[in-house]
Design an enzyme around this catalytic site. Sequence first.
Site, PDB file in Angstrom:
ATOM      1  N   ASP A  25       0.829  -1.213   0.000  1.00  0.00           N
ATOM      2  CA  ASP A  25       0.000   0.000   0.000  1.00  0.00           C
ATOM      3  C   ASP A  25       0.863   1.262   0.000  1.00  0.00           C
ATOM      4  O   ASP A  25       1.997   1.248   0.478  1.00  0.00           O
ATOM      5  CB  ASP A  25      -0.928  -0.029   1.233  1.00  0.00           C
ATOM      6  N   GLY A  26       0.298   2.334  -0.526  1.00  0.00           N
ATOM      7  CA  GLY A  26       0.968   3.634  -0.489  1.00  0.00           C
ATOM      8  C   GLY A  26       1.517   4.103  -1.826  1.00  0.00           C
ATOM      9  O   GLY A  26       2.207   5.127  -1.884  1.00  0.00           O
ATOM     10  N   HIS A  42       2.193   3.317  -9.037  1.00  0.00           N
ATOM     11  CA  HIS A  42       1.939   1.900  -9.321  1.00  0.00           C
ATOM     12  C   HIS A  42       3.081   1.316 -10.156  1.00  0.00           C
ATOM     13  O   HIS A  42       3.526   0.192  -9.918  1.00  0.00           O
ATOM     14  CB  HIS A  42       0.611   1.729 -10.065  1.00  0.00           C
ATOM     15  N   SER A  71     -10.949  -6.904  -4.194  1.00  0.00           N
ATOM     16  CA  SER A  71     -12.295  -6.909  -4.788  1.00  0.00           C
ATOM     17  C   SER A  71     -12.953  -5.539  -4.630  1.00  0.00           C
ATOM     18  O   SER A  71     -13.908  -5.223  -5.340  1.00  0.00           O
ATOM     19  CB  SER A  71     -13.147  -8.026  -4.182  1.00  0.00           C
ATOM     20  N   LEU A 136      10.292 -20.953  -4.724  1.00  0.00           N
ATOM     21  CA  LEU A 136       9.386 -20.032  -4.021  1.00  0.00           C
ATOM     22  C   LEU A 136       8.043 -20.087  -4.739  1.00  0.00           C
ATOM     23  O   LEU A 136       7.993 -20.081  -5.963  1.00  0.00           O
ATOM     24  CB  LEU A 136       9.937 -18.600  -4.081  1.00  0.00           C
TER      25      LEU A 136
HETATM   26  C1  IPE Z   1      -5.506  -2.746  -0.079  1.00  0.00           C
HETATM   27  O1  IPE Z   1      -5.135  -1.423  -0.292  1.00  0.00           O
HETATM   28  C2  IPE Z   1      -5.480  -3.514  -1.351  1.00  0.00           C
HETATM   29  C3  IPE Z   1      -4.199  -3.611  -2.031  1.00  0.00           C
HETATM   30  C4  IPE Z   1      -3.031  -3.209  -1.628  1.00  0.00           C
HETATM   31  C5  IPE Z   1      -4.274  -4.304  -3.288  1.00  0.00           C
HETATM   32  P1  IPE Z   1      -6.210  -0.246  -0.403  1.00  0.00           P
HETATM   33  O2  IPE Z   1      -5.433   1.002  -0.509  1.00  0.00           O
HETATM   34  O3  IPE Z   1      -7.188  -0.533  -1.459  1.00  0.00           O
HETATM   35  O4  IPE Z   1      -6.936  -0.335   1.028  1.00  0.00           O
HETATM   36  P2  IPE Z   1      -7.899   0.681   1.770  1.00  0.00           P
HETATM   37  O5  IPE Z   1      -9.033   0.947   0.847  1.00  0.00           O
HETATM   38  O6  IPE Z   1      -7.111   1.915   2.058  1.00  0.00           O
HETATM   39  O7  IPE Z   1      -8.295  -0.022   3.021  1.00  0.00           O
HETATM   40  C1  IPE Z   2      -1.666   0.210  -3.331  1.00  0.00           C
HETATM   41  O1  IPE Z   2      -1.429   1.572  -3.344  1.00  0.00           O
HETATM   42  C2  IPE Z   2      -1.909  -0.353  -4.709  1.00  0.00           C
HETATM   43  C3  IPE Z   2      -3.297  -0.811  -4.956  1.00  0.00           C
HETATM   44  C4  IPE Z   2      -4.273  -0.784  -4.106  1.00  0.00           C
HETATM   45  C5  IPE Z   2      -3.561  -1.344  -6.263  1.00  0.00           C
HETATM   46  P1  IPE Z   2      -2.622   2.619  -3.327  1.00  0.00           P
HETATM   47  O2  IPE Z   2      -3.020   2.914  -4.724  1.00  0.00           O
HETATM   48  O3  IPE Z   2      -3.711   2.157  -2.441  1.00  0.00           O
HETATM   49  O4  IPE Z   2      -1.886   3.868  -2.704  1.00  0.00           O
HETATM   50  P2  IPE Z   2      -2.493   4.907  -1.664  1.00  0.00           P
HETATM   51  O5  IPE Z   2      -2.983   4.121  -0.486  1.00  0.00           O
HETATM   52  O6  IPE Z   2      -3.592   5.625  -2.356  1.00  0.00           O
HETATM   53  O7  IPE Z   2      -1.328   5.789  -1.318  1.00  0.00           O
HETATM   54 MG    MG Z   3      -4.132   2.427  -0.471  1.00  0.00          MG
END
Ligand code: IPE
Ligand code: IPE
Ligand code: MG
Length: 252
Positions: A25-26, A42, A71, A136
């Site tokens: 995430d992030g 991404h 999902s 792996l």
């Molecule tokens: C969780 O991240 C899903 C993935 C990393 C694929 P999100 O960024 O979608 O989660 P929420 O919505 O902040 O909980």
């Molecule tokens: C995680 O990063 C990737 C996916 C959920 C596909 P985010 O796109 O959720 O990044 P933030 O949370 O908005 O920074």
């Molecule tokens: Mg996110």
Amino acid sequence: MMQPSSTKDVPEVSAVPRHIAIIMDGNGRWATRRFLPRVAGHAKGVERVRDVVEACVERGVEFLTLFAFSSENWRRPAEEVSVLMRLFMTALEREITKMHVNSIRLKVVGDLSRFDPKLQQMIANAERRTANNTRLTLNICANYGGRWDVMQAVGKMVAAHPGATDFSEEQLAPHLAMAYAPEPDLFIRTGGEQRISNFMLWQLAYTEMYFTETYWPDFTGASLAEAILSYQQRERRFGRTSAQLVESKKAS
Ligand code: IPE
Ligand code: IPE
Ligand code: MG
């Protein structure tokens, strides 16, 4: 092979986690901070996958599960969803040979029926090609949700036991999408949020949780080493007392 259940048996614990599960995430915030479009985050995130896979191979981690698309992520703007799909396709195309050479078995886990048929075909080919690799197992969770996983498993379990009305955990577990993998030892979420976001709800029952502020595009092999170090300093009691653990170590 049937994997032990953390709520039914006390699993063997080794210094190197056998199975690491990561919510990557992030990406969006990483990009926004640099005045870049979210999709640049991404793209950078895909590069990090390679580093972390390599670090896991080097350390002897057996299973790595990465949450790539939930999902719930269909709720995002259509352009972002389509860029994510394209990135997934190009990464798969580009990396699959390297993965195969490095004896990595690829699995894509989730409800794949919603994906472009071309992508579904690519996934099936990549899985088939790497099926016998043993170094792996890399699970990529795509259109995955923990509740989806439990519900599809319940459906299969009920079908496998016609007329039954009473079921056990042991009857459900083999139908979960990643039944071939042990439950994760270590869960990592990058990006600062401290939530599960509908990831592996059933299998995280006794997993050690590690949250870091680091955005996924900044998460390196060294960051993974830090997470593993934190894991190694924990006492996994599985319901027992600390004194019992000391006793059982003496006995073995
Ligand atoms: C969780 O991240 C899903 C993935 C990393 C694929 P999100 O960024 O979608 O989660 P929420 O919505 O902040 O909980
Ligand atoms: C995680 O990063 C990737 C996916 C959920 C596909 P985010 O796109 O959720 O990044 P933030 O949370 O908005 O920074
Ligand atoms: Mg996110």
